[in-house]
Each structure stands twice: as structure tokens, then as C-alpha cells.
Scaffold this active site. Structure first.
Site, PDB file in Angstrom:
ATOM      1  CG  HIS A  40      -0.534  -0.036   2.907  1.00 12.74           C
ATOM      2  ND1 HIS A  40      -1.150   0.741   3.380  1.00 12.74           N
ATOM      3  CD2 HIS A  40       0.269   0.017   2.731  1.00 12.74           C
ATOM      4  CE1 HIS A  40      -0.640   0.779   4.592  1.00 12.74           C
ATOM      5  NE2 HIS A  40       0.703   0.332   4.281  1.00 12.74           N
TER       6      HIS A  40
HETATM    7  C1  LIG Z   1       5.006   0.833   6.574  1.00  9.28           C
HETATM    8  S1  LIG Z   1       6.498  -0.224   7.011  1.00  9.28           S
HETATM    9  C2  LIG Z   1       5.872  -1.572   7.414  1.00  9.28           C
HETATM   10  C3  LIG Z   1       6.567  -2.051   7.991  1.00  9.28           C
HETATM   11  C4  LIG Z   1       5.848  -3.931   8.804  1.00  9.28           C
HETATM   12  N1  LIG Z   1       5.817  -4.439   7.593  1.00  9.28           N
HETATM   13  C5  LIG Z   1       4.848  -3.937   9.675  1.00  9.28           C
HETATM   14  O1  LIG Z   1       4.313  -3.773   9.518  1.00  9.28           O
HETATM   15  O2  LIG Z   1       4.703  -2.964  11.067  1.00  9.28           O
HETATM   16  C6  LIG Z   1       7.151  -0.771   5.360  1.00  9.28           C
HETATM   17  C7  LIG Z   1       9.000  -1.043   5.508  1.00  9.28           C
HETATM   18  O3  LIG Z   1       9.511  -1.015   4.732  1.00  9.28           O
HETATM   19  C8  LIG Z   1      10.575  -0.951   5.098  1.00  9.28           C
HETATM   20  N2  LIG Z   1      11.574  -0.779   3.881  1.00  9.28           N
HETATM   21  C9  LIG Z   1      10.928   1.236   2.824  1.00  9.28           C
HETATM   22  N3  LIG Z   1      11.690   0.755   1.466  1.00  9.28           N
HETATM   23  C10 LIG Z   1      12.288  -0.600   1.325  1.00  9.28           C
HETATM   24  C11 LIG Z   1      13.151  -1.031   0.996  1.00  9.28           C
HETATM   25  N4  LIG Z   1      13.560  -0.883  -0.474  1.00  9.28           N
HETATM   26  N5  LIG Z   1      13.782  -2.540   1.038  1.00  9.28           N
HETATM   27  C12 LIG Z   1      12.907  -3.338   2.436  1.00  9.28           C
HETATM   28  N6  LIG Z   1      12.345  -2.281   3.112  1.00  9.28           N
HETATM   29  C13 LIG Z   1      11.620  -1.336   2.672  1.00  9.28           C
HETATM   30  C14 LIG Z   1      10.398   1.091   6.020  1.00  9.28           C
HETATM   31  O4  LIG Z   1      11.915   0.516   6.092  1.00  9.28           O
HETATM   32  C15 LIG Z   1       9.149  -0.301   6.864  1.00  9.28           C
HETATM   33  O5  LIG Z   1       9.836  -0.604   8.428  1.00  9.28           O
END
Ligand SMILES: C[S@@+](CC[C@H](N)C(=O)[O-])C[C@H]1O[C@@H](n2cnc3c(N)ncnc32)[C@H](O)[C@@H]1O
Length: 393
Positions: A301
Site C-alpha cells: 500500500h
Molecule cells: C509501513 S512500514 C511496515 C513495516 C512492517 N511490515 C509492519 O507491518 O509493521 C514499511 C517498512 O518497509 C521498509 N522499507 C521501505 N523501503 C524498503 C526497501 N526498499 N527494502 C526493504 N524495506 C523497505 C521500511 O523501513 C518499513 O520498515
């Protein structure tokens, strides 16, 4: 209400007040009641109240943020009795003449309670705001979301009211004066404390809601007889709270449990025996091959379709014939979605060119990634938060 109303308004008010003492309703009933009360509140408010409600909504956010910055809710929440503005000013290091103005406002919104003139006690909301995980949610709303909401009218006017589809060109970039996508910008510019608070909010914001692990037959879906095989890979798993939840619920489950995220997040990830952390960028090919489950909670999302396709394809190439993808997200109702789901949808659009997706939108995206839906488990009915189980086509 007119005098012809079939309700006895005084009885209704008395019943609603009595409800405040009633803690015996179950979660599903509580959610339904909450939705009905909100609808009723909108139905009975006057036009002036409508404008004030809309116009002053961000004042509430600003004042609560000041309360958090001052430690006000924690101090009042711990106090065994009432406190005066002078006592609270001394405890928070603020000026009594200023603080009393804020306290009066906060008592008018229910964020704190007043028991007499200049005597304040903690309310239910004070105790909520005193919790670090909940305070982190306000911090995120104030520091990261509010600037996007404020930039929205100008941004949409300048882009001639087109749907944002580029995550480097949204209200976030306008609000933050940057060309970087929100997550990249946030990682570069946020202090470690701010990133930690965001992780805490991600951990907290669903903790009181129905949990996917309590609803879906995880062991049956993920039956795994090879202990060498990774069983659960939480992609973009933040500080690893969902991986820890899996390990805690199924301590004897064979197979590796791994959470993956970007370096600054992994740097302060949870350290729990039997749970591995790994630096991984989900725009690169998934290095863990043939895992039983690749889990994505609230990742897709955050992105427009084109980026979601890249993420899903990077996973699909690592899957074997037994691998599943669990997408843990809302399925937005196309007709009259619950307001919290609709709020999230617009927030995703404004900050990230992302979206909460409807049934049809999920099907189209998943099909384009070369995957298909095997099963759907909806575990929070109000916002239709669901585990969408995917297999390779
Ligand atoms: C909205 S948070 C969701 C975190 C977790 N899945 C949860 O539901 O609590 C999005 C996560 O994606 C990570 N993220 C963003 N870009 C990323 C990338 N290119 N590769 C891996 N992780 C990434 C962020 O650091 C963050 O922890």
C-alpha cells in the site's frame, strides 16, 4: 431534535453516559457501536458544529503533540491524585499561564479530565497518550502526515487534479522540499530516535486489533518438514515484531524465521533467539530462495502499481512450487468504506502515490505479477484487513 422525535432524548443521553462505565462489550460489538455513534454524532451536529469540527481538527493534533513533548500525559497519568496547573507547569518545565490555557483546551476535548477549577486528573485518553507506542503515532501524524495534508490542495491544483503515480512526485515532496521518495528521504533525514519511534508505532498500531496469527491456520498452511528451509520471511518487516510473534506462537516450528529491512531499521531491530535479521532492499532480487512464506505487511500500500509489480516479481523469482506469499493488507470496500480505511487510502496517495486496493485492484495487480490468489482470510472485518495468500501461476 424535534419534539416529535420517537426517542426520549434524556433517556438516550443517560444510556450513553452509562455506556462509559460498561466494559463488557466484545471487540466486534464495540467497533459496530463506535461506527454507529460516529454516524449519530454527524447526524445531530449543527452546521456551525460541522464547520468547527472540520476547521479545528488539526488544532487538537498540535496541542496533543505539545502535551507529549512536555511529558504532560505521562506525568498526569502517574499522579495518584489531581494536579494543579502550577504543579504541572513545574513538573513539565513550562510557564503556568501558558499551560493553564492548554490544560483547559485538553480538558474540553477529553484528553485530560478536570475535577474542579484548576484541578486536573488523567482520563482514559491521557493514559493512552502516556503510552510510548501511542505517543509515537501522534508524533508520526504531526511530524510526517500533517505537512502532506497541508500541501495537498496546492499539490493537487498544480498537478491539475491527476492521480499521483510517481512516488517521487507527491504532496510529500512538496511539503518536504525534496525530490526523494518519502521513505528514502525519511531514512536520510530522520534522527535515529525518530526512526525508532516510527518502528514503535508500526509495532503498536495493530497490537489491540484482531491479530492475523490468531485467525489463520498458520501451521496448516505452512506445514514444513524440512528444518533447513526458511519458513517465514518478513519482507520490509521493520524491527521484526511479526517474526517475533510467529516465533513466540510457534516456538517449535522447524525452519528459519527472518525479517528483512533497510540498514538503519535493521540496526535497531529486535534480537530474539531463533529470529534472524537481514539487510535487504526489496527492489533487488530476493536472496532467500524457496521459503515457505514471504510475508508483506503494509508494504504494497506504500507504492503505486508499477513499484508493487517490481517488488512482487523480485519475490516470485525466489519462490518454489510450495512457496506462498502472504499479503497482509486491507481490501478496500469500493462502496462506503469504513472511514479509517478511506483515511489510510488518501494518506498513502498523498505521501507515497500508494493506495489501499479494492478487490478488483488487488486481482489486477496480482495477475500482472504472474501470481494468483489461493485464499483470503479477512481478520479485521471493519477495515477488511486480510491475509491474501498467493501462489505462482
Ligand atoms: C509501513 S512500514 C511496515 C513495516 C512492517 N511490515 C509492519 O507491518 O509493521 C514499511 C517498512 O518497509 C521498509 N522499507 C521501505 N523501503 C524498503 C526497501 N526498499 N527494502 C526493504 N524495506 C523497505 C521500511 O523501513 C518499513 O520498515
Amino acid at each position: 431534535m424535534s419534539s416529535h422525535s420517537k426517542f426520549d432524548v434524556s433517556t438516550l443521553i443517560a444510556e450513553l453516559r452509562a455506556l462509559q462505565e460498561n466494559t463488557s462489550i466484545d471487540e466486534a460489538q464495540r467497533q459496530e457501536l463506535c461506527a454507529a455513534l460516529q454516524e449519530a454524532s454527524l447526524a445531530v451536529e449543527s452546521p456551525l458544529e460541522t464547520v468547527n469540527r472540520i476547521g479545528f481538527s488539526t488544532l487538537n493534533l498540535g496541542v496533543v503533540q505539545v502535551g507529549i513533548d512536555l511529558g504532560l500525559f505521562t506525568i498526569l497519568g502517574k499522579s495518584p491524585g489531581s494536579m494543579t496547573a502550577e504543579e504541572l507547569a513545574q513538573a513539565t518545565g513550562s510557564q503556568p499561564e501558558l499551560l493553564v490555557r492548554l490544560l483547559r483546551y485538553l480538558s474540553s476535548t477529553g484528553a485530560i479530565d478536570a475535577v474542579a477549577e484548576n484541578k486536573y486528573i488523567a482520563s482514559k485518553i491521557t493514559k493512552t497518550l502516556a503510552e510510548p507506542g501511542m505517543a509515537a503515532g501522534v508524533d508520526h501524524a504531526y511530524g510526517s502526515l500533517l505537512p502532506c495534508f497541508q500541501a495537498m490542495p496546492k499539490f493537487l491544483a498544480e498537478t491539475k487534479y491527476q492521480l499521483p503515480v510517481d512516488n517521487a512526485h507527491t504532496a510529500y515532496q512538496m511539503a518536504n522540499n525534496t525530490d526523494l521518495p518519502a521513505f528514502v528521504h525519511a531514512m536520510k533525514t530522520s534522527s535515529p530516535e525518530k526512526l525508532q519511534r516510527f518502528g514503535l508505532w508500526m509495532q503498536t498500531n495493530k497490537a489491540s486489533l484482531p491479530q492475523w496469527l490468531d485467525t489463520i491456520p498458520f501451521e496448516k498452511l505452512c506445514a514444513n518438514d524440512d528444518p533447513e528451509k526458511p519458513i517465514f520471511v518478513d519482507v520490509g518487516g521493520s524491527i521484526g515484531h511479526q517474526s517475533v510473534a510467529v516465533k513466540t506462537k510457534y516456538p517449535a516450528l522447524p525452519g528459519r524465521i527472518i525479517y528483512q529491512d533497510l540498514p538503519p531499521v535493521i540496526a535497531h531491530g529486535l534480537q530474539v533467539p531463533g529470529v534472524e535479521s537481514m539487510v535487504y532492499d526489496f527492489f533487488q532480487e530476493q536472496p532467500i530462495k524457496g521459503a515457505r512464506v514471504y510475508y508483506f505487511r503494509n508494504i504494497l500500500h506504500d507504492y503505486p502499481d508499477e513499484k508493487c509489480l517490481a517488488i512482487l516479481k523480485n519475490t516470485a523469482v525466489a519462490m518454489d512450487e510450495h512457496s506462498l506469499i502472504f499479503i497482509d493488507e486491507m481490501i478496500l470496500s469500493a462502496f462506503k468504506p469504513y472511514y479509517q480505511a478511506a483515511e489510510m487510502d488518501l494518506m498513502m496517495m498523498l505521501a507515497l502515490a500508494g493506495a489501499e486496493r479494492t478487490d478488483k485492484e488487488w486481482e489486477t495487480l496480482i495477475d500482472a505479477a504472474g501470481l494468483k490468489i489461493k485464499e483470503i482470510f479477512t481478520y479485521n472485518k471493519l477495515v477488511r484487513q486480510s491475509i491474501i495468500v498467493l501462489v505462482r501461476k
